[in-house]
Design a protein around this motif. Sequence first.
Motif, PDB file in Angstrom:
ATOM      1  N   TYR A  50       9.527  11.632 -11.444  1.00  0.00           N
ATOM      2  CA  TYR A  50      11.007  12.150 -11.873  1.00  0.00           C
ATOM      3  C   TYR A  50      11.235  12.939 -10.554  1.00  0.00           C
ATOM      4  O   TYR A  50      12.499  13.020 -10.387  1.00  0.00           O
ATOM      5  N   VAL A  51      10.331  13.362  -9.846  1.00  0.00           N
ATOM      6  CA  VAL A  51      10.842  14.122  -8.743  1.00  0.00           C
ATOM      7  C   VAL A  51      11.475  13.093  -7.698  1.00  0.00           C
ATOM      8  O   VAL A  51      12.542  13.347  -7.126  1.00  0.00           O
ATOM      9  N   ASP A  99      14.049  20.657 -15.736  1.00  0.00           N
ATOM     10  CA  ASP A  99      12.472  20.374 -15.736  1.00  0.00           C
ATOM     11  C   ASP A  99      11.950  19.199 -16.433  1.00  0.00           C
ATOM     12  O   ASP A  99      12.582  19.099 -17.426  1.00  0.00           O
ATOM     13  N   SER A 134       5.672  13.033 -13.678  1.00  0.00           N
ATOM     14  CA  SER A 134       6.364  13.968 -12.949  1.00  0.00           C
ATOM     15  C   SER A 134       6.703  13.585 -11.372  1.00  0.00           C
ATOM     16  O   SER A 134       7.837  13.982 -11.039  1.00  0.00           O
ATOM     17  N   TRP A 153      14.910  16.195 -10.892  1.00  0.00           N
ATOM     18  CA  TRP A 153      14.882  17.652 -11.293  1.00  0.00           C
ATOM     19  C   TRP A 153      15.901  18.389 -11.066  1.00  0.00           C
ATOM     20  O   TRP A 153      16.301  19.247 -11.899  1.00  0.00           O
TER      21      TRP A 153
END
Length: 322
Positions: free
Chosen positions: A130-131, A141, A127, A136
């Motif tokens: 991902y950011v 999400d 995650s 995002w």
Amino acid sequence: MATDPERLPQVLVLGPKQGLGRAFSAGFHFIKPWESTMPLDLFLAAHAAAVRAVISTALVAVDAPLIRALPSLGFVFTTSVGVDHIDLVECARRGIAVANAGTIFSRDVADYAVGLLVDVLLHVSASYRYVLRGLWPVAGDFPPRCKLGGKRVGIVGLGSIGSEIAKRLEAFGCSISYFSRNKKPLFPYTYFPTVRDLAAESDVLVIACALTEETHHIIDKDIMLALGKDGIIINVGRGPLVNEAELVKHLIQGKIGGAGLDVFEHEPAVPEELFRMDNVVLSSHQAVLTIESTNDLVELAMANLEAFFSNRPLLTPVHGTT
């Protein structure tokens, strides 16, 4: 009056610098190859006759040729728990005492194993990436993750590390089972007589056993198939406990669900296929490395040296040598 270093017991330190530079005040002279410009073989030959003890990391083999090259050697201390890098047969033949890190690292490694599992299941690192990639706001999400609570966790090796891992995962509401050479009646966990049986009844396999001839590739293709396509493998033991080629293949083909790996079969080489997998968490064999445990390790090494040179029992002897 200053003590002549040459009159002190000579201790050879092998591997990366261990922070054991206070030898003189402690009554020992540490011989450190990294402080010399000589090639290692010539350096060792120059000091061989004087060396009474060796301190080694798991990255350096204390094998028969090295042991035979040190005619006065009487004691080996390894900064690791595992002793697979030491020729224990040759040590026993020569009457060389061996000690290891004991339980110094058990809690730290257990913390790290749980951290790897949390990361794999909850996608913390994935995650984060991902950011960072700016996905995002573009892609929405991050996909849902799995919970840790309620997972069936199988531990391969319920020693000092494995039992600490079990204790921590109980607090998450996990059910704990284990495989070990012998059943451990003092623990309230379910025992399986084979790793395959354990894998078939687990959502997660945590590998925390010692590396021996018997446990080499103890996690193989059959175990991975028994664990299943949603299963997770966490390895904080030694890399060769897992058949790494099969692990990579099963991850690529989606035949297991993910892995958290602190150790690898051919360190420091890591299969590049793993770099692109969001269901895999990698680290550089650092589960044992905390400031606190490193300080404790220095004290333990010194205490074992003092015991050996004073003809007292070692604090953390490795049985089967002397």
